[in-house]
Write a protein that holds these residues in place. Structure first.
Motif, PDB file in Angstrom:
ATOM      1  N   ALA A  34      -9.281   5.814  -5.633  1.00 30.66           N
ATOM      2  CA  ALA A  34      -8.605   4.791  -4.836  1.00 30.66           C
ATOM      3  C   ALA A  34      -7.131   5.113  -4.670  1.00 30.66           C
ATOM      4  CB  ALA A  34      -8.778   3.424  -5.495  1.00 30.66           C
ATOM      5  N   THR A  67       0.823  -1.193   0.000  1.00 30.91           N
ATOM      6  CA  THR A  67       0.000   0.000   0.000  1.00 30.91           C
ATOM      7  C   THR A  67       0.856   1.241   0.000  1.00 30.91           C
ATOM      8  OG1 THR A  67      -0.119   0.105   2.386  1.00 30.91           O
ATOM      9  CG2 THR A  67      -1.773  -1.258   1.282  1.00 30.91           C
ATOM     10  N   ASP A  92      -3.887  -0.699  -5.608  1.00 28.17           N
ATOM     11  CA  ASP A  92      -5.185  -1.087  -5.075  1.00 28.17           C
ATOM     12  C   ASP A  92      -5.568  -2.485  -5.564  1.00 28.17           C
ATOM     13  OD1 ASP A  92      -7.811   0.293  -3.767  1.00 28.17           O
ATOM     14  OD2 ASP A  92      -8.394  -1.073  -5.378  1.00 28.17           O
ATOM     15  N   LYS A 108      -6.698   7.878  -2.348  1.00 25.56           N
ATOM     16  CA  LYS A 108      -7.447   7.590  -1.124  1.00 25.56           C
ATOM     17  C   LYS A 108      -8.469   8.680  -0.797  1.00 25.56           C
ATOM     18  CE  LYS A 108      -4.074   4.479   0.895  1.00 25.56           C
ATOM     19  NZ  LYS A 108      -3.340   4.051   2.101  1.00 25.56           N
ATOM     20  N   SER A 144     -11.775  -0.623  -2.156  1.00 23.66           N
ATOM     21  CA  SER A 144     -12.480  -1.318  -3.226  1.00 23.66           C
ATOM     22  C   SER A 144     -13.945  -1.465  -2.854  1.00 23.66           C
ATOM     23  CB  SER A 144     -11.850  -2.694  -3.456  1.00 23.66           C
ATOM     24  OG  SER A 144     -10.487  -2.560  -3.764  1.00 23.66           O
TER      25      SER A 144
END
Length: 542
Positions: A441, A2, A505, A444, A144
């Motif tokens: 995504a 991540t 992601d 964020k 997601s």
């Protein structure tokens, strides 16, 4: 891995060295996670009391006079008219008052049902759409979800697409209704739906105005309008958090190494770059060349074919192709190559039509290993009459390359020859939705100027007449007819791409097609792009 975890694994020295100046490898939104900027001063929201009348008066001049008259009448009856200054919140329709960020004691509590009422009105007009959930200012978490791979929750498309259909049907009163609802919900902040509504509304009103494409800008924050440094740094950061271009670049670089390794003896490497990487792709390849057993090639030549400027301004809006006017990555890339002992030579071909390329123009020779890297540029070539696309693929074949790496959008064509305005617009909207959903995504849900620039650049797809995409299968047919034969990517290429994708992601995936061996990049179960490797079919004669 991540984004948060990647902080313990900083970028490799080669990337930071190429950047030159000391910059944060992460966007500024990590310092200010949730932007609370008041957007009431945005010029888009100014003069809302006259917006709809202006759209009708200026936007339907391409329709018959009686249709324009009907549209103006519909606007007069549907839109409240204010005699006071826009500074007075009482002059706004009730639904629009909550858009203005006023102090808590002066901002009236607007019931949520007012926004839903707007959606219900659109449904009564004949459009079945899902109601948006949550308030407009809510930020996406970037996690997601199931909304991205089904139509559920994608309410912006279900307003924009019927609006385009109404334009095609020449129904100004219905168009005016959708414009009013879209205006009520559009915003450059918020989730992907609100941002799509904003860019879509700008594109629709631009189409109705009949203004030249050169005058269009859904946001002034595009590639060409930014400083070279901000543009370069933002593009590097984007590639670190979104694989939209990173995976195609990685597949291309590994394929070049694969082709070079297949040569019987050391030769000069000549790369013909017809792409949109703006130089960001090449530091990684140069570093890999320097690490090869036996060292790098004696000479690495990089010939960059810059996108031409067309007299038809509607063809100059291809997303991601045109950088800032003064942007030049050559000097930094040459300095970087020298530092790792790679003999690099860069040649840039400016304002040159692709169809006119030949061995003399790129100065190629039979003694070198010529590899053509064509990424996200060839879909801008006409594929009907004249068929510039097939003609150019045959030009590539005439250059006798050792390999061709073709990466393109994996979606249907949206040009006027493949459908009416509504059909093409719907396909472009779907493309933009995937981009905006993936950037939500990637960042964020946080606001940043870098994200706004990338999204504004992608939004050019809505008005670009050169978006003549084709599905992967059709591209493969064209390559075969031009004298190429498909080559399977090596395990190192596919395994490396899959390993790289793990840092992004989890909604991203890579699929390898069994028939043609193409590597496809998918977002939430839907195709985004594909990469393919081709070599000359020696059974074909030039």
């Amino acid at each position: 891995m991540t984004i948060d975890e990647s902080e313990t694994n900083p970028p490799s020295d080669h990337t930071l060295g190429w950047i030159g100046e000391s910059i944060s490898y992460f966007p500024t939104f990590f310092d200010d996670p949730y932007d609370t900027t008041d957007f009431s001063g945005d010029p888009f929201w100014a003069h809302t009391d006259t917006l709809d009348q202006e759209l009708i008066d200026n936007g339907f001049n391409c329709f018959d006079t009686n249709l324009s008259t009907a549209a103006a009448a519909a606007t007069t009856s549907a839109t409240p008219t204010s005699t006071d200054s826009i500074a007075s919140d009482q002059s706004l329709p009730l639904d629009l008052r909550k858009k203005r960020k006023l102090p808590d004691d002066s901002c009236p509590k607007t019931p949520k049902k007012n926004t839903n009422q707007r959606i219900n009105e659109a449904e009564k007009e004949g459009t079945q759409q899902k109601k948006p959930t949550g308030k407009k200012g809510n930020k996406s978490t970037g996690n997601s979800n199931t909304n991205g791979n089904t139509k559920e929750g994608r309410w912006a498309e279900q307003l924009l697409n019927p609006c385009a259909a109404a334009i095609t049907a020449r129904n100004p009163s219905r168009v005016q209704h959708f414009l009013y609802v879209l205006h009520d919900l559009a915003s450059l902040t918020g989730d992907a739906n609100h941002r799509l509504a904003y860019h879509g509304l700008q594109a629709v009103t631009h189409h109705l105005s009949g203004a030249p494409t050169s005058n269009f800008s859904s946001s002034s924050n595009t590639f060409a309008s930014n400083s070279p440094k901000f543009f370069r740094d933002s593009l590097i950061k984007f590639n670190d958090i979104n694989p939209w271009f990173r995976i195609p670049n990685n597949v291309a670089n590994t394929s070049i190494l694969q082709i070079l390794g297949e040569q019987n003896q050391p030769t000069n490497l000549h790369i013909l770059d017809i792409g949109v990487s703006h130089g960001v792709q090449w530091p990684t390849l140069l570093e890999e060349l320097a690490r090869r057993g036996g060292g790098p090639p004696p000479l690495v030549r990089l010939t960059v074919v810059a996108p031409p400027i067309s007299d038809d301004q509607s063809r100059n809006a291809t997303p991601f192709t045109h950088g800032p006017p003064n942007y030049d990555f050559s000097s930094k890339l040459l300095t970087f190559a020298k530092g790792i002992n790679v003999n690099l030579q860069i040649n840039k071909i400016q304002n040159f039509q692709l169809q006119n390329l030949n061995s003399q123009v790129i100065n190629s020779s039979a003694e070198e290993t010529l590899v053509i890297c064509a990424q996200f540029r060839l879909h801008d070539l006409n594929h009907s009459t004249p068929d510039d696309r097939t003609a150019f693929l045959k030009v590539l074949r005439s250059l006798q390359p050792k390999g061709v790496i073709l990466s393109e959008n994996n979606t249907d064509c949206s040009c006027i020859n493949c459908g009416d305005f509504a059909t093409g617009f719907t396909r472009r909207v779907e493309y933009l939705w995937r981009f905006l959903d993936s950037t939500s995504a990637a960042y964020k849900g946080r606001e940043s100027e870098e994200r706004r620039m990338m999204e504004a650049e992608a939004a050019k797809v809505l008005i670009n007449m050169g978006e003549m995409n084709e599905r992967e299968e059709k591209w493969c047919e064209r390559m075969k007819s031009a004298g190429f034969i498909g080559e399977i990517f090596g395990d190192e290429t596919t395994d490396g791409a899959k390993a790289l994708l793990k840092k992004y992601d989890s909604s991203w995936e890579i699929r390898v097609e069994e028939k043609d061996g193409c590597v496809g990049l998918w977002w939430k179960g839907q195709p985004v792009s594909f990469c393919s490797l081709w070599k000359m079919d020696l059974r074909e004669t030039l």
